[in-house]
Motif scaffolding. Structure first.
Motif, PDB file in Angstrom:
ATOM      1  N   TRP A  64       0.843  -1.199   0.000  1.00  0.00           N
ATOM      2  CA  TRP A  64       0.000   0.000   0.000  1.00  0.00           C
ATOM      3  C   TRP A  64       0.877   1.248   0.000  1.00  0.00           C
ATOM      4  O   TRP A  64       0.632   2.188  -0.774  1.00  0.00           O
ATOM      5  CB  TRP A  64      -0.951  -0.006   1.210  1.00  0.00           C
ATOM      6  N   GLN A  65       1.912   1.281   0.831  1.00  0.00           N
ATOM      7  CA  GLN A  65       2.800   2.441   0.883  1.00  0.00           C
ATOM      8  C   GLN A  65       3.520   2.664  -0.449  1.00  0.00           C
ATOM      9  O   GLN A  65       3.849   3.799  -0.779  1.00  0.00           O
ATOM     10  CB  GLN A  65       3.845   2.269   1.998  1.00  0.00           C
ATOM     11  N   GLU A  66       3.755   1.611  -1.184  1.00  0.00           N
ATOM     12  CA  GLU A  66       4.434   1.724  -2.482  1.00  0.00           C
ATOM     13  C   GLU A  66       3.496   2.137  -3.608  1.00  0.00           C
ATOM     14  O   GLU A  66       3.936   2.690  -4.613  1.00  0.00           O
ATOM     15  CB  GLU A  66       5.068   0.380  -2.859  1.00  0.00           C
ATOM     16  N   ARG A  67       2.185   1.853  -3.463  1.00  0.00           N
ATOM     17  CA  ARG A  67       1.266   2.039  -4.590  1.00  0.00           C
ATOM     18  C   ARG A  67       0.133   3.033  -4.395  1.00  0.00           C
ATOM     19  O   ARG A  67      -0.507   3.418  -5.375  1.00  0.00           O
ATOM     20  CB  ARG A  67       0.616   0.696  -4.943  1.00  0.00           C
ATOM     21  N   CYS A  68      -0.178   3.429  -3.177  1.00  0.00           N
ATOM     22  CA  CYS A  68      -1.333   4.316  -2.953  1.00  0.00           C
ATOM     23  C   CYS A  68      -1.041   5.710  -3.505  1.00  0.00           C
ATOM     24  O   CYS A  68      -0.159   6.420  -3.015  1.00  0.00           O
ATOM     25  CB  CYS A  68      -1.663   4.408  -1.469  1.00  0.00           C
ATOM     26  N   PRO A  69      -1.772   6.150  -4.526  1.00  0.00           N
ATOM     27  CA  PRO A  69      -1.473   7.441  -5.137  1.00  0.00           C
ATOM     28  C   PRO A  69      -1.691   8.624  -4.194  1.00  0.00           C
ATOM     29  O   PRO A  69      -0.962   9.615  -4.268  1.00  0.00           O
ATOM     30  CB  PRO A  69      -2.411   7.505  -6.343  1.00  0.00           C
ATOM     31  N   VAL A  70      -2.643   8.532  -3.294  1.00  0.00           N
ATOM     32  CA  VAL A  70      -2.889   9.639  -2.360  1.00  0.00           C
ATOM     33  C   VAL A  70      -1.740   9.722  -1.354  1.00  0.00           C
ATOM     34  O   VAL A  70      -1.194  10.806  -1.096  1.00  0.00           O
ATOM     35  CB  VAL A  70      -4.252   9.474  -1.647  1.00  0.00           C
ATOM     36  N   TYR A  71      -1.347   8.591  -0.794  1.00  0.00           N
ATOM     37  CA  TYR A  71      -0.219   8.551   0.138  1.00  0.00           C
ATOM     38  C   TYR A  71       1.052   9.061  -0.550  1.00  0.00           C
ATOM     39  O   TYR A  71       1.780   9.888   0.008  1.00  0.00           O
ATOM     40  CB  TYR A  71      -0.029   7.115   0.645  1.00  0.00           C
ATOM     41  N   LEU A  72       1.297   8.592  -1.751  1.00  0.00           N
ATOM     42  CA  LEU A  72       2.496   9.013  -2.480  1.00  0.00           C
ATOM     43  C   LEU A  72       2.473  10.506  -2.794  1.00  0.00           C
ATOM     44  O   LEU A  72       3.506  11.178  -2.707  1.00  0.00           O
ATOM     45  CB  LEU A  72       2.663   8.185  -3.750  1.00  0.00           C
ATOM     46  N   ALA A  73       1.311  11.042  -3.140  1.00  0.00           N
ATOM     47  CA  ALA A  73       1.213  12.474  -3.427  1.00  0.00           C
ATOM     48  C   ALA A  73       1.531  13.311  -2.194  1.00  0.00           C
ATOM     49  O   ALA A  73       2.091  14.406  -2.297  1.00  0.00           O
ATOM     50  CB  ALA A  73      -0.181  12.821  -3.954  1.00  0.00           C
ATOM     51  N   LEU A  74       1.190  12.793  -1.021  1.00  0.00           N
ATOM     52  CA  LEU A  74       1.454  13.532   0.212  1.00  0.00           C
ATOM     53  C   LEU A  74       2.876  13.334   0.740  1.00  0.00           C
ATOM     54  O   LEU A  74       3.377  14.155   1.496  1.00  0.00           O
ATOM     55  CB  LEU A  74       0.449  13.125   1.295  1.00  0.00           C
ATOM     56  N   THR A  75       3.522  12.252   0.364  1.00  0.00           N
ATOM     57  CA  THR A  75       4.846  11.970   0.910  1.00  0.00           C
ATOM     58  C   THR A  75       5.983  12.306  -0.037  1.00  0.00           C
ATOM     59  O   THR A  75       7.139  12.339   0.382  1.00  0.00           O
ATOM     60  CB  THR A  75       4.968  10.488   1.327  1.00  0.00           C
ATOM     61  N   LYS A  76       5.677  12.557  -1.290  1.00  0.00           N
ATOM     62  CA  LYS A  76       6.698  12.959  -2.266  1.00  0.00           C
ATOM     63  C   LYS A  76       6.452  14.412  -2.656  1.00  0.00           C
ATOM     64  O   LYS A  76       5.314  14.854  -2.752  1.00  0.00           O
ATOM     65  CB  LYS A  76       6.588  12.106  -3.538  1.00  0.00           C
ATOM     66  N   ALA A  77       7.524  15.110  -2.896  1.00  0.00           N
ATOM     67  CA  ALA A  77       7.373  16.483  -3.376  1.00  0.00           C
ATOM     68  C   ALA A  77       6.934  16.424  -4.839  1.00  0.00           C
ATOM     69  O   ALA A  77       7.638  15.889  -5.686  1.00  0.00           O
ATOM     70  CB  ALA A  77       8.682  17.238  -3.251  1.00  0.00           C
ATOM     71  N   LEU A  78       5.754  16.939  -5.121  1.00  0.00           N
ATOM     72  CA  LEU A  78       5.223  16.941  -6.483  1.00  0.00           C
ATOM     73  C   LEU A  78       4.959  18.369  -6.935  1.00  0.00           C
ATOM     74  O   LEU A  78       4.382  19.156  -6.190  1.00  0.00           O
ATOM     75  CB  LEU A  78       3.891  16.174  -6.534  1.00  0.00           C
ATOM     76  N   PRO A  79       5.346  18.694  -8.133  1.00  0.00           N
ATOM     77  CA  PRO A  79       4.986  20.023  -8.627  1.00  0.00           C
ATOM     78  C   PRO A  79       3.485  20.074  -8.929  1.00  0.00           C
ATOM     79  O   PRO A  79       2.896  19.077  -9.330  1.00  0.00           O
ATOM     80  CB  PRO A  79       5.805  20.156  -9.909  1.00  0.00           C
ATOM     81  N   VAL A  80       2.899  21.212  -8.693  1.00  0.00           N
ATOM     82  CA  VAL A  80       1.493  21.432  -9.031  1.00  0.00           C
ATOM     83  C   VAL A  80       1.448  22.605  -9.991  1.00  0.00           C
ATOM     84  O   VAL A  80       1.834  23.723  -9.628  1.00  0.00           O
ATOM     85  CB  VAL A  80       0.631  21.725  -7.774  1.00  0.00           C
ATOM     86  N   ALA A  81       1.013  22.356 -11.197  1.00  0.00           N
ATOM     87  CA  ALA A  81       0.874  23.439 -12.167  1.00  0.00           C
ATOM     88  C   ALA A  81      -0.415  24.173 -11.862  1.00  0.00           C
ATOM     89  O   ALA A  81      -1.464  23.578 -11.693  1.00  0.00           O
ATOM     90  CB  ALA A  81       0.834  22.860 -13.588  1.00  0.00           C
ATOM     91  N   SER A  82      -0.328  25.477 -11.742  1.00  0.00           N
ATOM     92  CA  SER A  82      -1.550  26.257 -11.519  1.00  0.00           C
ATOM     93  C   SER A  82      -1.570  27.414 -12.489  1.00  0.00           C
ATOM     94  O   SER A  82      -0.516  27.879 -12.947  1.00  0.00           O
ATOM     95  CB  SER A  82      -1.634  26.728 -10.057  1.00  0.00           C
ATOM     96  N   SER A  83      -2.765  27.826 -12.828  1.00  0.00           N
ATOM     97  CA  SER A  83      -2.910  28.955 -13.741  1.00  0.00           C
ATOM     98  C   SER A  83      -4.093  29.792 -13.283  1.00  0.00           C
ATOM     99  O   SER A  83      -4.914  29.344 -12.485  1.00  0.00           O
ATOM    100  CB  SER A  83      -3.142  28.457 -15.178  1.00  0.00           C
ATOM    101  N   LEU A  84      -4.157  30.986 -13.775  1.00  0.00           N
ATOM    102  CA  LEU A  84      -5.239  31.904 -13.430  1.00  0.00           C
ATOM    103  C   LEU A  84      -5.744  32.545 -14.710  1.00  0.00           C
ATOM    104  O   LEU A  84      -4.951  33.038 -15.516  1.00  0.00           O
ATOM    105  CB  LEU A  84      -4.734  32.987 -12.469  1.00  0.00           C
ATOM    106  N   GLU A  85      -7.058  32.536 -14.867  1.00  0.00           N
ATOM    107  CA  GLU A  85      -7.706  33.247 -15.977  1.00  0.00           C
ATOM    108  C   GLU A  85      -8.647  34.252 -15.353  1.00  0.00           C
ATOM    109  O   GLU A  85      -9.440  33.894 -14.477  1.00  0.00           O
ATOM    110  CB  GLU A  85      -8.484  32.260 -16.847  1.00  0.00           C
ATOM    111  N   ILE A  86      -8.573  35.462 -15.781  1.00  0.00           N
ATOM    112  CA  ILE A  86      -9.437  36.509 -15.245  1.00  0.00           C
ATOM    113  C   ILE A  86     -10.459  36.872 -16.290  1.00  0.00           C
ATOM    114  O   ILE A  86     -10.109  37.221 -17.436  1.00  0.00           O
ATOM    115  CB  ILE A  86      -8.625  37.754 -14.820  1.00  0.00           C
ATOM    116  N   ARG A  87     -11.714  36.792 -15.923  1.00  0.00           N
ATOM    117  CA  ARG A  87     -12.809  37.182 -16.816  1.00  0.00           C
ATOM    118  C   ARG A  87     -13.479  38.424 -16.260  1.00  0.00           C
ATOM    119  O   ARG A  87     -13.802  38.482 -15.085  1.00  0.00           O
ATOM    120  CB  ARG A  87     -13.835  36.050 -16.946  1.00  0.00           C
ATOM    121  N   ARG A  88     -13.702  39.365 -17.100  1.00  0.00           N
ATOM    122  CA  ARG A  88     -14.348  40.602 -16.668  1.00  0.00           C
ATOM    123  C   ARG A  88     -15.848  40.398 -16.577  1.00  0.00           C
ATOM    124  O   ARG A  88     -16.465  39.776 -17.435  1.00  0.00           O
ATOM    125  CB  ARG A  88     -14.031  41.740 -17.645  1.00  0.00           C
ATOM    126  N   ALA A  89     -16.429  40.937 -15.520  1.00  0.00           N
ATOM    127  CA  ALA A  89     -17.869  40.818 -15.316  1.00  0.00           C
ATOM    128  C   ALA A  89     -18.622  41.757 -16.234  1.00  0.00           C
ATOM    129  O   ALA A  89     -18.161  42.732 -16.706  1.00  0.00           O
ATOM    130  CB  ALA A  89     -18.222  41.135 -13.870  1.00  0.00           C
TER     131      ALA A  89
END
Length: 165
Positions: free
Chosen positions: A140-165
């Motif tokens: 489980w420790q070797e294969r659980c994607p949630v556990y691995l995401a929390l225990t390994k440093a993973l980059p998170v790509a984020s972006s922002l789009e601004i829409r005018r009201a």
């Protein structure tokens, strides 16, 4: 147990690896004080406690993160790994917890908003040997994607789009 289904899946994915690949996505949108999330036909909500501006009408995003960790431990061990490894699991429960200081969310006094000391306790009830249960846990420790995401440093790509009201 789901042994036959898992074996069938392994055979299929060995023959056609692309069928195992996915790109899960969750969409969230603001609805009142809550975030309404959707994935396929499933929907759920998150909210913040009142001191942070929410209405406390749904679990917080932090609780949702901890639930993903505990939930993955329970279902992945019980429904996938134990059958795959031929280990009987009669009952399983998991508790995930962490330390928080909400002052960090409000930018107060140099307090970090990070979660700290994330801990997971898994309790397995089984007539199997301790070695067999420990093997399932190690896999489980070797294969659980949630556990691995929390225990390994993973980059998170984020972006922002601004829409005018």
């Amino acid at each position: 147990m789901n042994c036959e289904r898992i074996e069938e899946t392994v055979r299929l994915w060995q023959a056609e690896p692309d069928k195992a690949k996915g790109k899960p996505a969750v969409k969230a949108r603001a609805e009142g004080s809550q975030a309404a999330m959707e994935h396929g036909s499933f929907s759920w909500r998150a909210d913040l406690p009142a001191p942070l501006g929410g209405a406390n009408e749904a679990p917080s995003p932090t609780a949702r993160l901890l639930s993903a960790l505990a939930g993955c431990a329970v279902v992945f061990i019980r429904d996938t790994l134990a059958p795959q490894l031929g280990v009987r699991v009669d009952a399983i429960e998991a508790t995930a917890q962490c330390d928080t200081d909400a002052r960090g969310l409000l930018g107060m006094g140099g307090v970090a908003p990070d979660l700290g000391n994330i801990a997971l306790s898994i309790v397995v009830q089984s007539s199997e040997t301790e070695d067999a249960i420990r093997k399932v846990y190690e896999v489980w420790q070797e294969r659980c994607p949630v556990y691995l995401a929390l225990t390994k440093a993973l980059p998170v790509a984020s972006s922002l789009e601004i829409r005018r009201a």
